[in-house]
Design a protein around this motif. Structure first.
Motif, PDB file in Angstrom:
ATOM      1  N   VAL A  35       1.112  -0.918  -0.125  1.00 39.89           N
ATOM      2  CA  VAL A  35       0.423   0.437   0.155  1.00 39.89           C
ATOM      3  C   VAL A  35       1.238   1.087   0.147  1.00 39.89           C
ATOM      4  N   CYS A  36       0.262   2.020  -0.839  1.00 40.98           N
ATOM      5  CA  CYS A  36       1.181   3.654  -0.779  1.00 40.98           C
ATOM      6  C   CYS A  36       1.087   4.301   0.239  1.00 40.98           C
ATOM      7  N   ASP A  37       2.893   4.517   0.867  1.00 41.15           N
ATOM      8  CA  ASP A  37       2.352   5.281   2.084  1.00 41.15           C
ATOM      9  C   ASP A  37       2.326   6.754   2.196  1.00 41.15           C
ATOM     10  N   THR A  38       2.884   7.370   1.093  1.00 43.09           N
ATOM     11  CA  THR A  38       2.121   8.211   0.770  1.00 43.09           C
ATOM     12  C   THR A  38       0.881   8.741   1.264  1.00 43.09           C
ATOM     13  N   CYS A  39      -0.387   8.246   0.234  1.00 48.63           N
ATOM     14  CA  CYS A  39      -1.690   7.871   0.291  1.00 48.63           C
ATOM     15  C   CYS A  39      -2.523   7.242   0.854  1.00 48.63           C
ATOM     16  N   HIS A  40      -1.546   6.174   2.010  1.00 48.47           N
ATOM     17  CA  HIS A  40      -2.247   4.691   2.683  1.00 48.47           C
ATOM     18  C   HIS A  40      -3.179   4.779   2.137  1.00 48.47           C
ATOM     19  N   GLY A  41      -2.692   4.029   0.677  1.00 45.45           N
ATOM     20  CA  GLY A  41      -3.625   3.797  -0.376  1.00 45.45           C
ATOM     21  C   GLY A  41      -5.289   4.386  -1.149  1.00 45.45           C
ATOM     22  N   ASN A  42      -5.092   5.867  -0.657  1.00 50.98           N
ATOM     23  CA  ASN A  42      -6.921   5.651  -1.306  1.00 50.98           C
ATOM     24  C   ASN A  42      -6.327   6.627  -2.790  1.00 50.98           C
ATOM     25  N   GLY A  43      -4.726   6.864  -3.332  1.00 51.85           N
ATOM     26  CA  GLY A  43      -5.288   7.597  -4.494  1.00 51.85           C
ATOM     27  C   GLY A  43      -4.787   8.840  -4.479  1.00 51.85           C
ATOM     28  N   ALA A  44      -4.986   9.442  -3.462  1.00 56.60           N
ATOM     29  CA  ALA A  44      -5.661  10.717  -3.663  1.00 56.60           C
ATOM     30  C   ALA A  44      -4.249  11.637  -2.733  1.00 56.60           C
ATOM     31  N   LYS A  45      -3.916  12.905  -3.304  1.00 57.03           N
ATOM     32  CA  LYS A  45      -3.081  13.855  -3.534  1.00 57.03           C
ATOM     33  C   LYS A  45      -3.097  14.079  -2.525  1.00 57.03           C
ATOM     34  N   PRO A  46      -1.529  13.360  -1.037  1.00 53.13           N
ATOM     35  CA  PRO A  46      -1.916  13.646   0.290  1.00 53.13           C
ATOM     36  C   PRO A  46      -2.635  16.042   0.017  1.00 53.13           C
ATOM     37  N   GLY A  47      -3.515  15.552   1.376  1.00 47.97           N
ATOM     38  CA  GLY A  47      -4.348  17.014   2.005  1.00 47.97           C
ATOM     39  C   GLY A  47      -5.434  17.103   1.440  1.00 47.97           C
ATOM     40  N   THR A  48      -5.726  16.359  -0.121  1.00 46.17           N
ATOM     41  CA  THR A  48      -6.324  15.710  -0.645  1.00 46.17           C
ATOM     42  C   THR A  48      -7.732  14.986  -0.097  1.00 46.17           C
ATOM     43  N   GLN A  49      -8.822  14.447  -0.694  1.00 44.64           N
ATOM     44  CA  GLN A  49      -9.622  12.906  -0.160  1.00 44.64           C
ATOM     45  C   GLN A  49     -10.077  12.400  -1.489  1.00 44.64           C
ATOM     46  N   PRO A  50     -10.438  11.718  -2.315  1.00 46.83           N
ATOM     47  CA  PRO A  50     -11.294  10.998  -2.739  1.00 46.83           C
ATOM     48  C   PRO A  50     -12.670  11.352  -2.889  1.00 46.83           C
ATOM     49  N   ALA A  51     -13.065  11.888  -4.120  1.00 49.01           N
ATOM     50  CA  ALA A  51     -14.661  13.166  -3.886  1.00 49.01           C
ATOM     51  C   ALA A  51     -16.018  11.723  -3.929  1.00 49.01           C
ATOM     52  N   THR A  52     -16.692  12.197  -3.662  1.00 54.22           N
ATOM     53  CA  THR A  52     -17.591  11.334  -3.828  1.00 54.22           C
ATOM     54  C   THR A  52     -17.712  11.271  -5.626  1.00 54.22           C
ATOM     55  N   CYS A  53     -17.902   9.730  -6.225  1.00 52.27           N
ATOM     56  CA  CYS A  53     -18.408   9.586  -7.387  1.00 52.27           C
ATOM     57  C   CYS A  53     -19.865  10.197  -7.749  1.00 52.27           C
ATOM     58  N   PRO A  54     -19.531  11.716  -9.017  1.00 53.01           N
ATOM     59  CA  PRO A  54     -20.906  11.663  -9.620  1.00 53.01           C
ATOM     60  C   PRO A  54     -21.567  11.584 -10.382  1.00 53.01           C
ATOM     61  N   ALA A  55     -21.228   9.745 -10.984  1.00 52.72           N
ATOM     62  CA  ALA A  55     -21.076   9.028 -11.519  1.00 52.72           C
ATOM     63  C   ALA A  55     -22.801   8.288 -10.874  1.00 52.72           C
ATOM     64  N   CYS A  56     -22.654   7.659  -9.583  1.00 52.11           N
ATOM     65  CA  CYS A  56     -23.197   6.979  -8.985  1.00 52.11           C
ATOM     66  C   CYS A  56     -23.631   7.807  -7.731  1.00 52.11           C
ATOM     67  N   HIS A  57     -22.996   8.593  -7.008  1.00 52.49           N
ATOM     68  CA  HIS A  57     -23.372   9.607  -5.961  1.00 52.49           C
ATOM     69  C   HIS A  57     -22.593   8.877  -4.318  1.00 52.49           C
ATOM     70  N   GLY A  58     -22.103   8.314  -4.731  1.00 58.56           N
ATOM     71  CA  GLY A  58     -21.573   7.246  -4.106  1.00 58.56           C
ATOM     72  C   GLY A  58     -22.185   6.179  -3.766  1.00 58.56           C
ATOM     73  N   ALA A  59     -22.959   6.190  -4.371  1.00 58.84           N
ATOM     74  CA  ALA A  59     -22.925   4.616  -4.225  1.00 58.84           C
ATOM     75  C   ALA A  59     -22.272   3.305  -4.438  1.00 58.84           C
ATOM     76  N   GLY A  60     -21.233   3.586  -5.717  1.00 63.59           N
ATOM     77  CA  GLY A  60     -20.687   2.455  -6.392  1.00 63.59           C
ATOM     78  C   GLY A  60     -21.648   1.604  -6.950  1.00 63.59           C
TER      79      GLY A  60
END
Ligand SMILES: [Zn+2]
Ligand SMILES: [Zn+2]
Length: 393
Positions: free
Chosen positions: A173-198
């Motif tokens: 797992v990437c240590d920089t983002c702890h695996g969420n893939g987002a640049k440090p200081g940012t967060q992944p955004a809720t998916c606009p297509a499914c509004h977070g439902a997946g």
């Protein structure tokens, strides 16, 4: 609290803290937010009440070191590239229980994190920890995976023994983002297509189908600003270097087990083992049979007849071998103790095979000498063969 909650909810964002926040920072932020949104301070405000609940839920996880660690692990797996690429059949129709086993089947097969063991273990721990709908397996320390690797040794190193640095690569797992893939200081955004439902719903005639959201591969979030370390995948290749001692006499095809040098265990479990498959590169001079080294030495016919002293190389230094007069071709001479030194300090031998060389051409003088020699030479001793030839012809 369920696995679905943990996957979907960003408790750090809820508490307004960084992923790297200390437990004190988390506690401080929680207290402030809980005070602000407390129903006593906001009578008749349903939004405040909802906020208060969310903050409490977040703190129940992040305020507990063990739960927080599990939550981080869970989210790093789910936010990772492995999950994004492999999630298929994720989730049911909105509101249905999240089908975790499907996710796992997909992710484990993909292999970014190796075998399915890690996933399964993590899941059983999520379930027993969260009291969700899955099979509750006893949660406990999990042994790390065994690691296999191959190393090629030089012939002499294998004979004498050698210590080599071994670099192992493993997905992590990437240590920089702890695996969420987002640049440090940012967060992944809720998916606009499914509004977070997946999942998204597709209508076909009278039926409607729920399928994993194509935009976010069923994760429910999308990475807006990519982590520079892992380019947003959440996974990196981790390398570690071990100094491995290969004992003297290690043989081609041998497997060396280094207990506890595999992947680290989880939740305090023991590390796995490292298995090193040894390949030994052939030497241009020496061969090897067990603890004995072998060497072929060409000699001339006169040397074989008259005898001689030979200087032959060993793996360390040269030795003199006496070839007695009248030595036949193919005879094996033994240089004791010049083979492989074993662990008990005893050594094999160097076995020297003598190979009488027949010259393809000789000078006139040599020919004359040989003809004179032939006249003086007793027969080679094939009378028994001549007898058989006479009988059958
Ligand atoms: Zn990263
Ligand atoms: Zn989506």
């Amino acid at each position: 609290m369920s696995a679905k909650d943990w996957v979907e909810k960003d408790y750090y964002a809820t508490l307004g803290v960084q992923k790297s926040a200390s437990s004190d920072e988390i506690k401080k932020s929680y207290r402030k937010l809980a005070r602000e949104s407390h129903p006593d301070h906001n009578p008749g405000d349903p939004k405040a009440e909802e906020r208060f609940k969310a903050v409490s839920e977040a703190y129940a996880v992040l305020g507990d070191e063990t739960k927080r660690r599990e939550y981080d692990e869970m989210r790093s797996l789910f936010g990772s590239g492995a999950f994004r690429r492999n999630a298929r059949g994720a989730g049911g129709p909105g509101g249905q229980p999240f089908d975790v086993s499907d996710l796992f089947g997909g992710a484990a097969g993909g292999g970014r994190f190796g075998g399915g063991g890690g996933f399964q273990d993590l899941f059983s721990s999520m379930f027993s920890g969260g009291g969700g709908g899955g099979p509750a397996r006893p949660r406990g320390p999990a042994r790390g995976r065994d690691v296999e690797t191959e190393v090629a040794l030089d012939f002499g190193d294998a004979v004498r023994g050698v210590t080599l640095p071994l670099t192992l690569r493993a997905p992590g797992v990437c240590d920089t983002c702890h695996g969420n893939g987002a640049k440090p200081g940012t967060q992944p955004a809720t998916c606009p297509a499914c509004h977070g439902a997946g999942t998204t719903t597709r209508n076909q005639g009278a039926f409607s189908f729920s399928e994993p959201c194509r935009n976010c591969q069923g994760v429910g979030t999308v990475v807006v600003e990519k982590c520079p370390e892992c380019q947003g995948t959440g996974g990196v290749t981790k390398t570690r270097t071990l100094n491995v001692r290969f004992p003297a006499g290690v043989a081609d095809g041998q497997r060396i087990r280094l207990a506890g040098r595999g992947e680290p265990g989880e939740r305090g479990g023991p590390a796995g083992d490292l298995f090193v498959h040894v390949k030994v590169r052939p030497d241009e001079l020496f061969g090897r049979t067990g603890d004995d080294l072998t060497l072929t030495v060409p000699i001339t016919f006169p040397e074989a007849v008259l005898g001689t002293d030979l200087r032959v190389p060993t793996l360390d230094g040269a030795v003199t071998l006496r070839v007695p007069p009248g030595t036949p071709s193919g005879r094996v001479l033994r240089a004791r103790g010049k083979g492989v030194v074993r662990r008990d300090g005893r050594a094999g031998d160097l076995l020297v095979t003598l190979d009488v060389v027949v010259p393809a051409r000789v000078s006139d003088e040599a020919r004359a000498a040989l003809e004179a020699f032939a006249e003086q030479t007793p027969p080679a001793g094939r009378e028994h063969l001549d007898a058989r030839v006479r009988r059958i012809s």
